[in-house]
Design a protein around this motif. Structure first.
Motif, PDB file in Angstrom:
ATOM      1  N   ARG A 238       0.840  -1.205   0.000  1.00  8.20           N
ATOM      2  CA  ARG A 238       0.000   0.000   0.000  1.00  8.20           C
ATOM      3  C   ARG A 238       0.866   1.243   0.000  1.00  8.20           C
ATOM      4  NH1 ARG A 238      -2.111   1.342   4.251  1.00  8.20           N
ATOM      5  NH2 ARG A 238      -1.544  -0.403   5.577  1.00  8.20           N
ATOM      6  N   LYS A 239       2.012   1.132   0.634  1.00  5.78           N
ATOM      7  CA  LYS A 239       2.876   2.297   0.795  1.00  5.78           C
ATOM      8  C   LYS A 239       3.764   2.508  -0.432  1.00  5.78           C
ATOM      9  CE  LYS A 239       3.802   5.254   4.109  1.00  5.78           C
ATOM     10  NZ  LYS A 239       2.692   6.093   4.630  1.00  5.78           N
ATOM     11  N   LEU A 240       3.901   1.478  -1.208  1.00  5.63           N
ATOM     12  CA  LEU A 240       4.868   1.490  -2.301  1.00  5.63           C
ATOM     13  C   LEU A 240       4.780   2.700  -3.235  1.00  5.63           C
ATOM     14  CD1 LEU A 240       7.104  -0.499  -2.398  1.00  5.63           C
ATOM     15  CD2 LEU A 240       5.808  -1.899  -4.011  1.00  5.63           C
ATOM     16  N   PRO A 241       3.544   3.150  -3.616  1.00 10.94           N
ATOM     17  CA  PRO A 241       3.466   4.313  -4.517  1.00 10.94           C
ATOM     18  C   PRO A 241       4.167   5.556  -3.965  1.00 10.94           C
ATOM     19  CG  PRO A 241       1.310   3.267  -4.288  1.00 10.94           C
ATOM     20  CD  PRO A 241       2.221   2.586  -3.322  1.00 10.94           C
ATOM     21  N   GLU A 242       4.260   5.662  -2.637  1.00 12.43           N
ATOM     22  CA  GLU A 242       4.903   6.842  -2.035  1.00 12.43           C
ATOM     23  C   GLU A 242       6.418   6.685  -1.951  1.00 12.43           C
ATOM     24  OE1 GLU A 242       3.258   8.084   1.792  1.00 12.43           O
ATOM     25  OE2 GLU A 242       1.472   6.907   1.302  1.00 12.43           O
ATOM     26  N   ILE A 243       6.887   5.507  -2.247  1.00 11.26           N
ATOM     27  CA  ILE A 243       8.313   5.248  -2.019  1.00 11.26           C
ATOM     28  C   ILE A 243       9.125   5.422  -3.302  1.00 11.26           C
ATOM     29  CG2 ILE A 243      10.004   3.508  -1.300  1.00 11.26           C
ATOM     30  CD1 ILE A 243       7.894   2.352   0.559  1.00 11.26           C
ATOM     31  N   ASP A 244      10.171   6.213  -3.195  1.00 11.63           N
ATOM     32  CA  ASP A 244      11.097   6.390  -4.310  1.00 11.63           C
ATOM     33  C   ASP A 244      12.194   5.331  -4.147  1.00 11.63           C
ATOM     34  OD1 ASP A 244      13.000   7.088  -6.122  1.00 11.63           O
ATOM     35  OD2 ASP A 244      13.523   9.010  -5.159  1.00 11.63           O
ATOM     36  N   LEU A 245      12.129   4.336  -5.018  1.00 18.38           N
ATOM     37  CA  LEU A 245      13.039   3.199  -4.862  1.00 18.38           C
ATOM     38  C   LEU A 245      14.501   3.583  -5.057  1.00 18.38           C
ATOM     39  CD1 LEU A 245      11.030   0.332  -6.579  1.00 18.38           C
ATOM     40  CD2 LEU A 245      11.300   0.797  -4.136  1.00 18.38           C
ATOM     41  N   ASP A 246      14.728   4.687  -5.756  1.00 16.41           N
ATOM     42  CA  ASP A 246      16.112   5.095  -6.006  1.00 16.41           C
ATOM     43  C   ASP A 246      16.684   5.958  -4.886  1.00 16.41           C
ATOM     44  OD1 ASP A 246      16.186   3.762  -8.429  1.00 16.41           O
ATOM     45  OD2 ASP A 246      15.149   5.416  -9.424  1.00 16.41           O
ATOM     46  N   ALA A 247      15.824   6.325  -3.942  1.00 18.37           N
ATOM     47  CA  ALA A 247      16.318   7.184  -2.851  1.00 18.37           C
ATOM     48  C   ALA A 247      17.377   6.438  -2.052  1.00 18.37           C
ATOM     49  CB  ALA A 247      15.165   7.581  -1.935  1.00 18.37           C
TER      50      ALA A 247
END
Ligand code: ATP
Length: 267
Positions: A238-247
């Motif tokens: 659910r949280k994934l859309p808010e997460i910048d994987l490259d951060a």
């Protein structure tokens, strides 16, 4: 087949607090396994031999392996683990020598728990098995059990979910002569197990473990553990859309608002 390297329970830190819904079983485990390992002098004083072998009997996933690890952890004993099917196979005589080596190591490194999972795989009733290999393995196991000196701080715990299919000779006095039944948890037990498996999770306020326990009828510990892990993964999704994987690092606002909600358990 590969021979599992014996592991040290000392480093696994599993204790009775990790075992849920098995209070009566824990009392038996403490009396039959912990007491003789910790205080053999009590048995010596009474002039009786402490149990050498204990059978844990119950359906899959109810916590038999967990119990064996926990008692090793509580007694500061070394933990040796092998599953029945791992013993089988190999060239002529290899299975027997694998068993012998395991018993030798456990004796040398006592206090120890030697845990044999799925005992029925190696020790079915001898008259029912066609294979010469199984017959030899059962005979070897009997010899090894008989050869254990009664007071050497080693308890062999074997797990099975089909106790009726075991060779009766294994259950004679001085061998696996004690039996502990590890059953499917009731609602209260399921709740305790859920509490254990959500101990480290950030639960949202709407999560009611008692109502999850109520609806999880028939679930055993392994199922409840999986349910909790799945719920946590669901929360992450659910949280994934808010997460910048490259951060480089996940911002603390995101971590702090990551909660496992009631819906994550039911989806
Ligand atoms: P099998 O007969 O299939 O070997 P088992 O009875 O040995 O099953 P475990 O391997 O001990 O079951 O259980 C698997 C996992 O399920 C444990 O590592 C633990 O995470 C969880 N679990 C099982 N029973 C319990 C319990 N009573 N309390 C807490 N967790 C449990």
């Amino acid at each position: 087949p590969t021979f599992t390297e014996p592991e040290e329970a000392r480093s696994s830190h599993i204790t009775y607090d990790d075992v849920g819904g098995l209070q009566g079983v824990l009392d038996q485990v403490r009396e039959m396994i912990e007491l003789p390992l910790k205080h053999p002098e009590l048995f010596q004083r009474l002039g009786i031999d402490p149990p050498k072998g204990v059978l844990l009997h119950g359906p899959p996933g109810t916590g038999k392996t967990l119990l064996a690890r926990a008692v090793a952890g509580e007694c500061d004993a070394n933990f040796f683990h092998i599953a029945g099917p791992e013993i089988l196979g190999g060239g002529f005589g290899e299975s027997e020598s694998r068993l012998r080596e395991l018993f030798e190591r456990a004796q040398k490194e006592s206090p120890a728990i030697l845990f044999i999972d799925e005992l029925d795989a190696i020790a079915p009733k001898r008259e029912q098995v066609g294979g010469e290999m199984e017959k030899r393995i059962v005979a070897q196991l009997l010899t090894l059990m008989d050869g254990l000196a009664p007071r050497q701080n080693l308890v062999v715990i074997a797990a099975t979910n089909r106790v009726d299919s075991l060779d009766e000779a294994l259950r004679r006095p001085g061998r696996f002569d004690r039996e502990i039944v590890v059953g499917v948890p009731n609602e209260q037990g399921r709740r305790e197990i859920l509490e254990i498996h959500t101990r480290g999770m950030p639960l949202a306020e709407d999560v009611e473990l008692h109502s999850i326990a109520d609806t999880a009828y028939g679930f055993v510990g392994a199922d409840l553990g999986a349910l909790c892990r799945e719920a946590a993964i669901e929360a992450l999704r659910r949280k994934l859309p808010e997460i910048d994987l490259d951060a480089e690092e996940i911002p603390s606002e995101i971590l702090e608002t990551l909660h496992v909600t009631r819906e994550d358990f039911t989806d």
